[in-house]
Scaffold this motif. Structure first.
Motif, PDB file in Angstrom:
ATOM      1  N   THR A 333     -70.130 -13.985 -75.841  1.00  0.00           N
ATOM      2  CA  THR A 333     -70.360 -14.010 -77.603  1.00  0.00           C
ATOM      3  C   THR A 333     -68.827 -14.504 -77.896  1.00  0.00           C
ATOM      4  O   THR A 333     -67.699 -15.132 -77.497  1.00  0.00           O
ATOM      5  CB  THR A 333     -70.106 -12.593 -77.038  1.00  0.00           C
ATOM      6  OG1 THR A 333     -68.338 -11.940 -76.626  1.00  0.00           O
ATOM      7  CG2 THR A 333     -71.081 -11.825 -75.963  1.00  0.00           C
ATOM      8  N   GLU A 334     -68.398 -13.352 -79.376  1.00  0.00           N
ATOM      9  CA  GLU A 334     -67.956 -13.271 -80.076  1.00  0.00           C
ATOM     10  C   GLU A 334     -66.337 -13.027 -80.353  1.00  0.00           C
ATOM     11  O   GLU A 334     -65.634 -13.198 -80.454  1.00  0.00           O
ATOM     12  CB  GLU A 334     -68.076 -13.775 -81.217  1.00  0.00           C
ATOM     13  CG  GLU A 334     -69.443 -14.938 -81.754  1.00  0.00           C
ATOM     14  CD  GLU A 334     -68.971 -15.786 -82.024  1.00  0.00           C
ATOM     15  OE1 GLU A 334     -67.240 -16.776 -82.542  1.00  0.00           O
ATOM     16  OE2 GLU A 334     -69.635 -16.982 -81.731  1.00  0.00           O
ATOM     17  N   GLU A 335     -67.193 -12.258 -79.170  1.00  0.00           N
ATOM     18  CA  GLU A 335     -65.563 -11.088 -78.710  1.00  0.00           C
ATOM     19  C   GLU A 335     -64.363 -11.817 -78.086  1.00  0.00           C
ATOM     20  O   GLU A 335     -64.685 -12.861 -77.483  1.00  0.00           O
ATOM     21  CB  GLU A 335     -66.602 -10.319 -77.584  1.00  0.00           C
ATOM     22  CG  GLU A 335     -67.279  -8.950 -78.119  1.00  0.00           C
ATOM     23  CD  GLU A 335     -68.118  -8.269 -77.336  1.00  0.00           C
ATOM     24  OE1 GLU A 335     -67.735  -7.114 -76.834  1.00  0.00           O
ATOM     25  OE2 GLU A 335     -68.907  -9.341 -76.385  1.00  0.00           O
ATOM     26  N   THR A 336     -63.455 -11.058 -77.877  1.00  0.00           N
ATOM     27  CA  THR A 336     -62.222 -11.467 -76.999  1.00  0.00           C
ATOM     28  C   THR A 336     -62.404 -11.499 -75.712  1.00  0.00           C
ATOM     29  O   THR A 336     -63.199 -10.733 -75.497  1.00  0.00           O
ATOM     30  CB  THR A 336     -60.815 -11.108 -77.662  1.00  0.00           C
ATOM     31  OG1 THR A 336     -61.035  -9.229 -77.053  1.00  0.00           O
ATOM     32  CG2 THR A 336     -60.801 -11.013 -79.069  1.00  0.00           C
ATOM     33  N   SER A 337     -61.267 -11.871 -74.977  1.00  0.00           N
ATOM     34  CA  SER A 337     -61.467 -11.697 -73.648  1.00  0.00           C
ATOM     35  C   SER A 337     -61.381 -10.510 -73.088  1.00  0.00           C
ATOM     36  O   SER A 337     -62.633 -10.104 -72.351  1.00  0.00           O
ATOM     37  CB  SER A 337     -60.239 -12.764 -72.769  1.00  0.00           C
ATOM     38  OG  SER A 337     -60.613 -13.683 -72.944  1.00  0.00           O
ATOM     39  N   ALA A 338     -60.253  -9.186 -73.499  1.00  0.00           N
ATOM     40  CA  ALA A 338     -60.595  -8.239 -73.594  1.00  0.00           C
ATOM     41  C   ALA A 338     -61.661  -7.055 -74.028  1.00  0.00           C
ATOM     42  O   ALA A 338     -61.884  -6.549 -72.614  1.00  0.00           O
ATOM     43  CB  ALA A 338     -59.385  -7.914 -73.859  1.00  0.00           C
TER      44      ALA A 338
END
Length: 388
Positions: A333-338
């Motif tokens: 997704t476009e999310e960061t890893s965390a």
């Protein structure tokens, strides 16, 4: 009023990656969430019965109820030397080139105390096991990151180091098969790294905890097999991953005798050695290594194949490991890893490890451990559907 509680070195530390994951997971479990933990490399398989049976016998021997040798019993060190020769073809002097450890993490954490002066540089891989950088800082050294380039098979890239950092570097941490990526090196790669280390007068500290967790008949190399290995390297091994003995806390370091002596000098001042009964159980493990290793690896390989097939169906990109029990995946997704791992934990009850916990070059990735049953891995894959 003086702040006597914590030193500056402790206050400046970020939360230890796996301790923080464990805290969040524990909070969810308190709320009744069934958490599938695929975050930590802690084998779910029990310690083999012949090792346990040997421990049961040895623990009754009163000789083990006194202080053990700081550097390990000669019997254990000879068993290590025989295993290294059998497995890698490297001959060692058990008295001067082998030392017992209270788990390989202990030796890794103590190494910079033995080899770094304040202000000197310890080179640490990024992404990499967080303990490397922390141990350099504890010793008063400067931790300088060496990028592991995905496009080059996660080889260390020394080209970005400044001339000043190269000049002050005294120690280099390596880890192959690699945690978190699962990447491996061949003998020529180790040769090149050792040539670089010799040129810059750097001691290579190779964390080889995963050499025995392998798939498809692959046999990872020891850095000591390289012509310059014994002159410029020390290698850390662990019984934890190979024999499902994480809680037993036993490992060993082998290699350059001056480096082994330096590490031994630290240990004589900070710990009292490995419990003798555990060393005897460790000898049993090493004497039966191939049978026990192959039993484990058949299970891990099946889990790896099942997980990778499921990830493929979900459209998640991943690095197929030849060794280690980790699968390194790109965040879908476009999310960061965390952000991604936090959301998956809260929404699906699956604990994954965010790649940025291993350094900024791990951003955009997450790690899945194979240390859960096939049923739990399949359940995790089912829970991920619709959440990516």
């Amino acid at each position: 009023m003086k702040n006597w509680l914590w030193s500056e070195r402790i206050s400046s530390l970020p939360p230890y990656l796996f301790a923080e994951i464990d805290r969040i997971r524990g909070a969810l479990e308190q709320e009744g969430v069934d958490v599938i933990d695929l975050s930590i490399g802690d084998p779910d398989l029990p310690t083999p019965s012949l090792i346990v049976d040997q421990m049961r016998k040895e623990i009754e021997d009163p000789r083990h109820h006194q202080y053990p040798s700081y550097v390990g019993s000669l019997r254990f060190r000879r068993a290590v030397a025989l295993w290294i020769q059998d497995r890698f073809g490297v001959k060692l002097d058990a008295e001067t080139e082998v030392i017992a450890l209270i788990g390989s993490k202990e030796g890794i954490a103590h190494a910079p105390l033995a080899f770094l002066n304040p202000g000197e540089v310890g080179l640490v891989p990024n992404p990499g096991y967080p303990v490397y950088g922390t141990s350099v800082s504890f010793a008063g050294g400067k931790a300088v990151e060496v990028k592991l380039d995905a496009s080059k098979g996660y080889l260390p890239d020394f080209s970005s180091l400044s001339s000043n950092d190269k000049e002050k570097a005294k120690l280099l941490f390596l880890n192959y098969p690699n945690n978190p990526t699962g990447a491996t090196l061949d003998g020529s790669d180790f040769d090149k790294i050792l040539e670089w280390a010799e040129t810059h007068q750097v001691l290579v500290c190779h964390d080889a905890a995963y050499t025995e967790v392998t798939f498809g008949g692959y046999e990872p190399k020891s850095i000591l097999q390289s012509p310059k290995g014994m002159a410029n390297a020390i290698e850390f091994h662990s019984l934890s991953k190979t024999f499902n003995m994480t809680g037993w806390r036993i490992g060993f370091a082998v290699g350059n005798r001056d480096a082994i002596a330096g590490l031994g000098k630290i240990k004589t001042n900070v710990d009292s050695g490995v419990f003798g009964a555990i060393q005897e159980a460790g000898i049993t493990a090493l004497e039966n290594w191939k049978q026990l290793r192959d039993q484990n690896n058949r299970i891990y390989e099946h889990r790896r194949d099942m997980l990778c097939e499921g990830l493929k169906q979900l459209g998640i990109e991943f690095f197929v490991p030849r060794a280690s029990f980790y699968v390194w995946c790109r965040v879908p997704t476009e999310e960061t890893s965390a952000q991604f791992c936090s959301r998956v934990l809260k929404e699906a009850g699956i604990a994954l490890t965010p790649g940025n916990g291993f350094g900024d070059h791990g951003e955009g990735y997450f790690r899945i451990s194979l240390t859960a049953s096939e049923v739990r891995i399949q359940e995790a894959l089912s829970r991920l559907q619709g959440r990516i």
